[in-house]
Design an enzyme around this catalytic site. Structure first.
Site, PDB file in Angstrom:
ATOM      1  N   GLU A 154       0.841  -1.210   0.000  1.00  0.00           N
ATOM      2  CA  GLU A 154       0.000   0.000   0.000  1.00  0.00           C
ATOM      3  C   GLU A 154       0.873   1.256   0.000  1.00  0.00           C
ATOM      4  O   GLU A 154       0.992   1.930   1.034  1.00  0.00           O
ATOM      5  CB  GLU A 154      -0.886   0.021   1.247  1.00  0.00           C
ATOM      6  CG  GLU A 154      -2.145  -0.807   1.169  1.00  0.00           C
ATOM      7  CD  GLU A 154      -3.263  -0.193   0.354  1.00  0.00           C
ATOM      8  OE1 GLU A 154      -3.324  -0.478  -0.848  1.00  0.00           O
ATOM      9  OE2 GLU A 154      -4.081   0.543   0.903  1.00  0.00           O
ATOM     10  N   LYS A 172       2.558   1.388  -6.324  1.00  0.00           N
ATOM     11  CA  LYS A 172       1.380   1.023  -7.105  1.00  0.00           C
ATOM     12  C   LYS A 172       1.416   1.703  -8.483  1.00  0.00           C
ATOM     13  O   LYS A 172       1.109   1.088  -9.497  1.00  0.00           O
ATOM     14  CB  LYS A 172       0.102   1.394  -6.345  1.00  0.00           C
ATOM     15  CG  LYS A 172      -0.097   0.523  -5.097  1.00  0.00           C
ATOM     16  CD  LYS A 172      -1.547   0.409  -4.714  1.00  0.00           C
ATOM     17  CE  LYS A 172      -1.745  -0.295  -3.393  1.00  0.00           C
ATOM     18  NZ  LYS A 172      -2.234  -1.661  -3.487  1.00  0.00           N
ATOM     19  N   SER A 198      -6.826  -0.656   0.029  1.00  0.00           N
ATOM     20  CA  SER A 198      -7.813  -0.497   1.097  1.00  0.00           C
ATOM     21  C   SER A 198      -7.966   0.959   1.516  1.00  0.00           C
ATOM     22  O   SER A 198      -8.977   1.332   2.060  1.00  0.00           O
ATOM     23  CB  SER A 198      -7.463  -1.322   2.339  1.00  0.00           C
ATOM     24  OG  SER A 198      -6.315  -2.054   2.191  1.00  0.00           O
ATOM     25  N   HIS A 239     -11.633  -3.982  -3.915  1.00  0.00           N
ATOM     26  CA  HIS A 239     -11.102  -4.156  -2.564  1.00  0.00           C
ATOM     27  C   HIS A 239     -11.548  -5.504  -1.993  1.00  0.00           C
ATOM     28  O   HIS A 239     -12.708  -5.677  -1.616  1.00  0.00           O
ATOM     29  CB  HIS A 239     -11.573  -2.995  -1.668  1.00  0.00           C
ATOM     30  CG  HIS A 239     -11.032  -3.064  -0.283  1.00  0.00           C
ATOM     31  ND1 HIS A 239     -11.639  -2.487   0.800  1.00  0.00           N
ATOM     32  CD2 HIS A 239      -9.913  -3.669   0.200  1.00  0.00           C
ATOM     33  CE1 HIS A 239     -10.930  -2.722   1.881  1.00  0.00           C
ATOM     34  NE2 HIS A 239      -9.883  -3.441   1.551  1.00  0.00           N
ATOM     35  N   GLU A 291     -15.562  -4.905  -2.218  1.00  0.00           N
ATOM     36  CA  GLU A 291     -15.942  -3.508  -2.457  1.00  0.00           C
ATOM     37  C   GLU A 291     -15.455  -3.135  -3.853  1.00  0.00           C
ATOM     38  O   GLU A 291     -14.278  -3.319  -4.176  1.00  0.00           O
ATOM     39  CB  GLU A 291     -15.296  -2.577  -1.420  1.00  0.00           C
ATOM     40  CG  GLU A 291     -16.020  -2.554  -0.085  1.00  0.00           C
ATOM     41  CD  GLU A 291     -15.420  -1.566   0.908  1.00  0.00           C
ATOM     42  OE1 GLU A 291     -16.180  -1.016   1.710  1.00  0.00           O
ATOM     43  OE2 GLU A 291     -14.184  -1.357   0.892  1.00  0.00           O
ATOM     44  N   ASN A 330     -13.781   0.197   5.907  1.00  0.00           N
ATOM     45  CA  ASN A 330     -12.714   0.656   6.792  1.00  0.00           C
ATOM     46  C   ASN A 330     -13.022   2.024   7.385  1.00  0.00           C
ATOM     47  O   ASN A 330     -12.522   2.376   8.449  1.00  0.00           O
ATOM     48  CB  ASN A 330     -11.370   0.660   6.053  1.00  0.00           C
ATOM     49  CG  ASN A 330     -10.789  -0.744   5.971  1.00  0.00           C
ATOM     50  OD1 ASN A 330     -11.161  -1.620   6.754  1.00  0.00           O
ATOM     51  ND2 ASN A 330      -9.895  -0.973   5.026  1.00  0.00           N
TER      52      ASN A 330
END
Ligand code: 3H9
Length: 647
Positions: free
Chosen positions: A378, A383, A405, A426, A438, A476
């Site tokens: 993350e 990414k 996330s 997600h 998600e 989250n």
């Protein structure tokens, strides 16, 4: 067109039920069956009746949509009694699923034959009710008390072969079910008929059996009412005359039908069925999904790859170097090995799953994949670098997805050529197990990319929920508020263990602090630290204090609790009391129910904010996120349903 039609094959009449999509027993169908008995009893040329269904399944049960309304005649128990009392024997010919009221209708028939691959069961407890048309009363008379207890308290259907071994069906056939059932009926006329189910004797397995079942069912049911009530119905059925047991079952059914738990479970039932095909997708074209790539073979990437393989898609797994690739493939192998150990996969199936994975350190291996899911660290730079590679090597029409996330998918996709094919997906860990997905479109995501995301969820057997872009998306973000509210209680003097006990009492498998100790406090800590480093104002949390004191959870021997070496049992911690002493003030005492109400209320309040901002499209989507991603008790219906019903 009538939902019940009658044809004749010589002396055997064939009653066909055709009430799409699943032949549910709405009023018209009950009336149709009621009338068919009279018509066929009055027909001197008919000697036996086959009851068969059109479409994808046998009768799948009562029409759940009628449950919120007053019952309308003819009532199902009367229909089942009438079929059993028919002068001509009825044979139920089962394909697909004979569930709930559908299986009860079949139990009213003198015989049941099933197509190989069909299943039968009494899943009512999953809807917060008990069978209401003799399922608990006839089943023990057909298959014995133990089998009946198993069927009605777990709600799990059984496949035809097992059903035959249990005595629930008389014959299993392949090929043409209608022809087979008609032949079965003809043959049956040549021998004395068996007793109708209601007249068969049933043995009482004795007090010890009932006591054991009571303990076992209560343990499994946790807070759910229906399984124990279903057990009581079977016990009554075994110990009382048929009519008395039937009345007991009906009263229990009607009582539970109006309960909060049944309303919650019905809400979830329909939400789950609506989720995979939301109306707003319209008739957007679906892109092909024949092959997939996964970037990153860590816990998440390997879990996603396993889920794709379970759905039959060949997978290319990309890692940055040979060593990481070997680790990724080993992670995947471990998932399938685990499946074999738990009896979910045969060794051959596991080998076939693995054979469908090819690993590479070269993005060129993705040249012909339809869909690539990135599941790397993350960190925005990492990414972005991945997507730059994907843009270079993938087909221009390949769907490119990020499994983030917390990061903003728009930032990940920045500069990507053809951003219409980009989407956030997600997954929840372990990604091959957890049902929630998600789906996070960016403003550029094309309708067909979005629709393909939902199609992927369907192929993977996941519950998809569309989420808008904000920190933490739906799940989250609510989790953050939930944890903050739990910490606020601790700050005002509520014991950590009391908060956890309150949420377990509400129906969660774990409380918020126990769950953090299991997952590690450092993940959220690092994320907050990252935000602080980026100049955001992030107030210090109690979790920050603990991590700074070296307490990251079970993996460091302690977090919110202490853990003895090798033991996962949380113990109240003197060290935690010391670390937090300065920030805890004495507030009003709260009992566990009040604690749970407070925290669920906070979840729902965040849900309201999420709805108002258009991050979630409906309250039921939020409920699905909480139930399938965060352990909210299904039988409470999710925070939005729960709070709305409480008013
Ligand atoms: C009961 O029987 C009580 C009795 O004991 C006593 C009465 C007195 N009612 O799942 P799918 C709809 S309780 C109304 O995607 P599949 C569903 O909403 C009942 N509607 O199909 C969906 O609608 P839409 C006990 C129902 O092929 C469409 O059908 N029975 C019902 O993947 C397709 O559903 C159960 O609990 C219903 N009962 O799976 C069985 N069932 O297209 C519940 C489905 O508008 N059903 N719909 O979104 C199932 O388990 C699955 O539907 C089944 C087919 C396995 C049959």
């Amino acid at each position: 067109m009538s939902v019940v039609s009658i044809e004749r094959e010589g002396e055997v009449a064939v009653v066909t039920v055709d009430n799409p999509p699943v032949n549910a027993l709405g009023q018209a169908l009950r009336q149709g069956l009621w009338d068919a008995v009279a018509t066929l009893d009055a027909d001197p040329d008919v000697r036996a009746v086959v009851l068969i269904c059109a479409g994808r399944t046998f009768i799948a049960g009562a029409d759940v949509r009628e449950f919120g309304k007053p019952p309308v005649e003819p009532h199902l128990p009367d229909v089942v009694n009438r079929i059993e009392g028919a002068v001509k024997p009825w044979v139920a010919a089962i394909h697909g699923s004979a569930l709930g009221g559908g299986f009860e209708v079949a139990l009213g028939c003198r015989f049941r034959v099933a197509l190989d691959g069909a299943s039968v069961g009494l899943p009512e407890v999953g809807l917060g009710i008990v069978p209401g048309a003799s399922g608990t009363v006839r089943t023990p008379r057909v298959a014995g008390a133990a089998a009946a207890v198993d069927l009605v308290t777990t709600g799990k259907p059984v496949k035809a072969a097992k059903a035959q071994a249990m005595g629930l069906v008389d014959a299993v056939m392949t090929g043409d079910l209608r022809a087979g059932a008609v032949a079965f009926a003809r043959a049956a006329l040549g021998a004395p008929l068996p007793l109708p189910a209601s007249e068969r004797p049933v043995a009482d397995p004795g007090a010890d059996f009932w006591a054991e079942q009571q303990t076992a069912v209560a343990k499994r049911a946790k807070g759910e009412a229906a399984p124990l009530r279903a057990l009581a119905c079977v016990q009554k059925a075994v110990q009382a005359p048929f009519a008395e047991a039937l009345a007991f079952e009906r009263a229990t059914f009607l009582d539970l039908r109006g309960s909060d738990q049944a309303a919650a479970l019905r809400h979830v039932f329909f939400a789950e069925r609506a989720a995979p095909r939301p109306a707003h997708l319209g008739d957007a074209k679906l892109l092909a999904l024949r092959t997939a790539g996964v970037i990153g073979g860590g816990t998440m990437g390997a879990g996603i790859a396993a889920a794709l393989r379970d759905a039959g898609l060949p997978v290319v797994l990309i890692e940055r170097d040979a060593e990481a690739l070997a680790r990724g493939l080993a992670n995947l192998q471990a998932i399938f090995d685990g499946g074999v150990k738990r009896g979910k996969l045969t060794p051959e199936q596991a080998a076939a799953r693995m054979a469908g994975v090819s690993g590479s350190t070269d993005y060129a291996a993705l040249a012909d994949t339809d869909l690539v899911i990135e599941a790397v660290f993350e960190e925005i730079g990492v990414k972005r670098a991945v997507f730059a590679e994907l843009a270079r090597h993938c087909r221009a029409d390949a769907v490119l997805a990020t499994n983030t996330s917390y990061l903003d998918p728009r930032a990940i996709a920045e500069g990507l050529a053809n951003p219409g094919r980009f989407i956030g997906l997600h997954f929840f860990s372990p990604a091959n197990v957890m049902k929630l997905l998600e789906i996070v479109p960016t403003p550029e995501t094309a309708p067909e990319t979005l629709a393909t995301g939902f199609a992927l969820a369907r192929a993977l057997g996941k519950i998809p929920v569309q989420a808008g872009i904000c920190e933490g998306f739906i799940g989250n973000r609510i989790l953050k508020r939930y944890r903050a509210a739990a910490e606020a209680l601790v700050r005002q003097g509520v014991a950590i263990a009391e908060v956890d006990a309150a949420m377990r009492g509400f129906g969660f498998a774990m409380g918020p602090f126990e769950a953090q100790d299991l997952g590690g406090l450092d993940i959220a800590f690092l994320q907050r630290e990252g935000a602080r480093a980026a100049g955001q104002e992030v107030p210090e949390t109690l979790g920050d204090l603990l991590v700074r004191a070296g307490r990251k959870g079970q993996k460091t021997g302690g977090g919110w609790y202490d853990y003895a070496p090798g033991d996962r049992k949380p113990q109240a911690s003197a060290r935690v009391a010391e670390v937090l002493a300065a920030v805890i003030t004495a507030g009003p005492a709260l009992d566990r129910a009040a604690i749970a109400e407070r925290l669920v209320g906070e979840m729902a309040a965040e849900g309201e904010a999420i709805l108002a901002e258009g991050i979630a499209l409906s309250p039921s989507d939020i409920d699905l996120v909480e139930i399938h991603g965060y352990g909210f008790p299904r039988w409470r219906g999710g925070p939005m349903h729960y709070t709305a019903r409480k008013g």
